[in-house]
Scaffold this motif. Structure first.
Motif, short mmCIF file in Angstrom:
data_model
loop_
_atom_site.label_atom_id
_atom_site.label_comp_id
_atom_site.label_asym_id
_atom_site.label_seq_id
_atom_site.Cartn_x
_atom_site.Cartn_y
_atom_site.Cartn_z
N UNK A 29 0.86 -1.18 0.00
CA UNK A 29 0.00 0.00 0.00
C UNK A 29 0.90 1.23 0.00
N UNK A 30 0.59 2.19 -0.88
CA UNK A 30 1.34 3.44 -0.94
C UNK A 30 0.43 4.58 -0.51
N UNK A 31 0.95 5.44 0.35
CA UNK A 31 0.22 6.65 0.76
C UNK A 31 1.00 7.87 0.30
N UNK A 32 0.37 8.71 -0.50
CA UNK A 32 0.95 10.00 -0.87
C UNK A 32 -0.18 10.93 -1.29
N UNK A 37 0.73 8.03 -9.65
CA UNK A 37 0.13 6.75 -9.26
C UNK A 37 1.18 5.66 -9.14
N UNK A 38 0.98 4.71 -8.24
CA UNK A 38 1.92 3.60 -8.09
C UNK A 38 1.75 2.59 -9.22
N UNK A 39 2.62 1.61 -9.34
CA UNK A 39 2.49 0.60 -10.40
C UNK A 39 1.29 -0.29 -10.16
N UNK A 40 0.83 -1.00 -11.19
CA UNK A 40 -0.29 -1.94 -11.04
C UNK A 40 -0.01 -2.95 -9.93
N UNK A 43 -1.94 -0.95 -3.84
CA UNK A 43 -3.06 -0.16 -3.34
C UNK A 43 -2.59 1.28 -3.12
N UNK A 44 -3.39 2.24 -3.56
CA UNK A 44 -2.99 3.64 -3.49
C UNK A 44 -3.98 4.40 -2.60
N UNK A 56 -5.86 9.48 8.86
CA UNK A 56 -6.57 8.44 9.61
C UNK A 56 -7.77 7.93 8.83
N UNK A 57 -8.49 8.83 8.19
CA UNK A 57 -9.65 8.43 7.39
C UNK A 57 -9.23 7.55 6.22
N UNK A 58 -8.13 7.91 5.56
CA UNK A 58 -7.67 7.14 4.41
C UNK A 58 -7.24 5.74 4.83
#
Length: 313
Positions: A29-32, A37-40, A43-44, A56-58
């Motif tokens: 999982x990537x958070x930014x 966008x991250x690679x296929x 999870x983004x 926190x919501x994300x």
């Protein structure tokens, strides 16, 4: 398979780390903030890490085996992360920097001259934290980068509620046109043009790491080991600015032109008049094998030259 969260992860070492985690079969999982966008297969989650409510919501009800934080620069950011991930992860790895040892930015314990600096010179468990400083101000943060990293490590060490490790990276090189500091391009360009390179009279050595080696170490720190506390990350072999330039000059076929600067005058990147080259003994004792700087540096220089040629075409 482990569930790994990467905060940042959209460029350079972070992007490479995400690719390596995927290739190793982990759930990522990537958070930014959503700019890239991250690679296929990744999870983004789009959120501003500075906004605790949005972060926190994300995250929702997600939990992780480990978090790798690529973009923590202040104690305020660290405190938000500590609260957000306290019940969500067992392990938290923060990417830190060699700059925490720079004696020009803090009063640090003395190390015998020429001795590679060990981790305990900066103990995050004992470091003073000042939340009231203007960490939100970009200009202040840029000029207090090292202190921001020291205090961020301190907050996560004391307040996280998870196993915390900080990876103190040496100066990162490699990646051709992707190299975000542009320092190899600076040197290849100046040497190619015959421009002067400003150096200190007694320039002291420092340490480097290839961007791929740093990504490998971060993956290892997140999923393959259980160490806590700070860890120095640098390839074997100390190199001063003249040694670095010699490798670059050999690739360009041009002789470098040096200009010696007066004490206190600004010099070219990696010319240091103070000693803070790191020791990587702890990482080796824990089982990580480093390459030698001069083994990978010629290839990194060749990439930088190729990227420069492509941009000029």
């Amino acid at each position: 398979m482990q569930r790994i969260c990467v905060i940042g992860g959209s460029r350079y070492v972070g992007k490479l780390l995400v690719q390596r985690l995927l290739a190793a079969g982990h759930q990522v999982t990537v958070i930014n903030r959503g700019s890239t966008p991250p690679p296929p297969g990744v999870e983004h989650l789009v959120a501003d890490r500075d906004d605790e409510t949005a972060l926190t919501a994300a995250l929702g009800s997600r939990t992780f085996d480990a978090v790798v934080d690529q973009v923590c620069y202040t104690p305020v950011q660290a405190a938000i992360a500590a609260r957000a991930f306290r019940a969500r992860t067992a392990r938290y790895v923060m990417t830190s920097t060699i700059e925490v040892y720079d004696p020009a930015t803090a009063a640090l314990p003395a190390v015998p001259h020429g001795t590679p600096v060990p981790e305990d010179v900066v103990d995050p468990a004992a470091w003073l934290v000042r939340m009231d400083l203007p960490w939100h101000d970009a200009t202040y943060l840029e000029s207090h980068y090292a202190e921001g990293k020291r205090q961020a490590e301190a907050v996560l060490t004391r307040e996280g509620g998870f196993a915390f490790a900080s990876v103190r990276s040496a100066h990162v090189l490699g990646g051709g046109a992707r190299e975000f500091t542009g320092r190899l391009a600076h040197y290849t360009g100046r040497i190619g043009r015959g421009a002067e390179i400003a150096v200190h009279a007694g320039a002291l050595p420092t340490v480097f790491i290839h961007h791929e080696e740093l990504a490998d170490l971060l993956l290892w720190a997140a999923v393959a080991t259980e160490f806590t506390g700070p860890l120095n990350a640098c390839s074997d072999e100390l190199l001063d600015v003249r040694g670095l330039v010699a490798v670059i000059a050999a690739r360009t076929g041009r002789e470098p032109v040096y200009r010696t600067v007066a004490a206190g005058e600004a010099a070219s990147p990696f010319s240091f008049d103070r000693h803070y080259a790191m020791s990587n003994a702890r990482a080796k004792d824990l089982g990580f094998a480093f390459s030698r700087t001069t083994d990978w540096l010629p290839g990194a220089v060749a990439e930088a030259l190729d990227a420069s040629t492509a941009q000029a075409a």
